[in-house]
Motif scaffolding. Structure first.
Motif, short mmCIF file in Angstrom:
data_model
loop_
_atom_site.label_atom_id
_atom_site.label_comp_id
_atom_site.label_asym_id
_atom_site.label_seq_id
_atom_site.Cartn_x
_atom_site.Cartn_y
_atom_site.Cartn_z
N ASP A 1 0.82 -1.22 0.00
CA ASP A 1 0.00 0.00 0.00
C ASP A 1 0.85 1.27 0.00
O ASP A 1 0.40 2.32 -0.46
CB ASP A 1 -0.95 0.01 1.21
N TRP B 1 1.88 4.17 -7.20
CA TRP B 1 0.67 3.55 -7.75
C TRP B 1 0.96 2.52 -8.85
O TRP B 1 0.34 1.48 -8.92
CB TRP B 1 -0.31 4.61 -8.27
N PHE B 2 1.95 2.83 -9.72
CA PHE B 2 2.28 1.92 -10.81
C PHE B 2 2.85 0.61 -10.26
O PHE B 2 2.45 -0.49 -10.68
CB PHE B 2 3.27 2.59 -11.76
N LYS C 1 2.48 -0.60 -7.28
CA LYS C 1 1.44 -1.30 -6.52
C LYS C 1 0.51 -2.07 -7.45
O LYS C 1 0.21 -3.24 -7.24
CB LYS C 1 0.65 -0.28 -5.68
N LYS C 2 0.08 -1.43 -8.51
CA LYS C 2 -0.85 -2.06 -9.45
C LYS C 2 -0.19 -3.26 -10.14
O LYS C 2 -0.78 -4.35 -10.22
CB LYS C 2 -1.29 -1.02 -10.49
N ASN D 1 0.48 -6.17 -7.60
CA ASN D 1 -0.76 -6.86 -7.22
C ASN D 1 -1.29 -7.73 -8.37
O ASN D 1 -1.81 -8.82 -8.14
CB ASN D 1 -1.82 -5.88 -6.75
N LEU D 2 -1.18 -7.25 -9.61
CA LEU D 2 -1.57 -8.08 -10.75
C LEU D 2 -0.70 -9.33 -10.83
O LEU D 2 -1.19 -10.43 -11.05
CB LEU D 2 -1.46 -7.29 -12.06
N THR E 1 -0.64 -6.64 -20.37
CA THR E 1 -0.65 -5.19 -20.14
C THR E 1 0.05 -4.40 -21.24
O THR E 1 0.03 -3.17 -21.21
CB THR E 1 0.04 -4.87 -18.81
#
Length: 169
Positions: A117, A121-122, A124-125, A128-129, A144
Motif C-alpha cells: 500500500d 501507484w504503478f 502497486k498495481k 498486485n496483478l 498489459t
C-alpha cells in the motif's frame, strides 16, 4: 510420405535402448517417466514429419540417425511438458493455500498488503496483478502491453523492498 515416416520410425525403434537412455538422461530427477517422454517423442516426430515441419533429411544425416537433432527435439518436448505441468501445479497449490485455514499465511499476506500500500501507484498495481492474477512476468507483460524488462524490474524491486521491510520488523 507415410511409408517414409514408417521407415524412419522403424529405424528409430531399432535403437530404442539408446533413445530410452537419452530420455532417462533428460528426465533425471523429474516426475516424468522416460518411456512416456520417448513415446511422446515418437508421436510428435510422426506428426511433425506429416505436417512438413521436420524433413527426413533432418533426422537422417549421412545414412545414420542424427542424434543431436533427436536429443534437441526430445529435450524441447520435455521442457514443454514441464511448462504445462508447472502451470497446473501452481494453480493447484494456490487453491490449496486459499482453501486451507492457514492463519500464518493470512498474517503474512496482511503484512505484504500493508507494505504494498505504501508503493507508488504503478508499482502497486503491477505487483498486485503479478501476485494475485498472473504469477508470470511474461503473461503479465503480454496482458498489459508493458515491456517484460520493465515488468521484471518493477516486480524485482518490489520484492526486494518487501523483504527489506519485513526484515526490519
Amino acid at each position: 510420405m507415410s511409408t517414409e515416416v514408417d521407415n524412419i520410425l522403424h529405424i528409430l525403434v531399432r535403437d530404442e535402448k539408446t533413445w530410452l537412455s537419452m530420455a532417462e538422461e533428460i528426465t533425471c530427477n523429474s516426475k516424468i517417466p522416460p518411456k512416456d517422454l520417448l513415446h511422446d517423442f515418437y508421436i510428435a516426430l510422426h506428426s511433425k514429419i506429416d505436417s512438413g515441419k521436420v524433413k527426413i533429411n533432418d533426422i537422417l544425416y549421412n545414412d545414420s540417425l542424427n542424434k543431436a537433432f533427436i536429443y534437441k527435439m526430445m529435450h524441447n518436448l520435455f521442457i514443454d511438458t514441464i511448462r504445462v505441468d508447472k502451470d497446473l501445479l501452481i494453480d493447484k497449490d494456490l487453491k490449496n493455500i486459499i482453501e486451507a485455514d492457514n492463519t500464518k499465511y493470512v498474517d503474512i499476506e496482511k503484512v505484504v498488503d500493508d507494505i504494498v500500500d505504501g508503493f507508488y501507484w504503478f508499482d502497486k498495481k503491477l505487483f498486485n496483478l503479478y501476485r494475485k492474477k498472473f504469477h508470470s512476468i511474461r503473461k503479465l507483460s503480454a496482458a498489459t502491453n508493458i515491456s517484460h524488462v520493465v515488468v521484471w524490474r518493477t516486480i524485482n524491486n518490489c520484492i526486494k523492498e518487501i523483504k527489506k521491510k519485513i526484515n526490519e520488523k
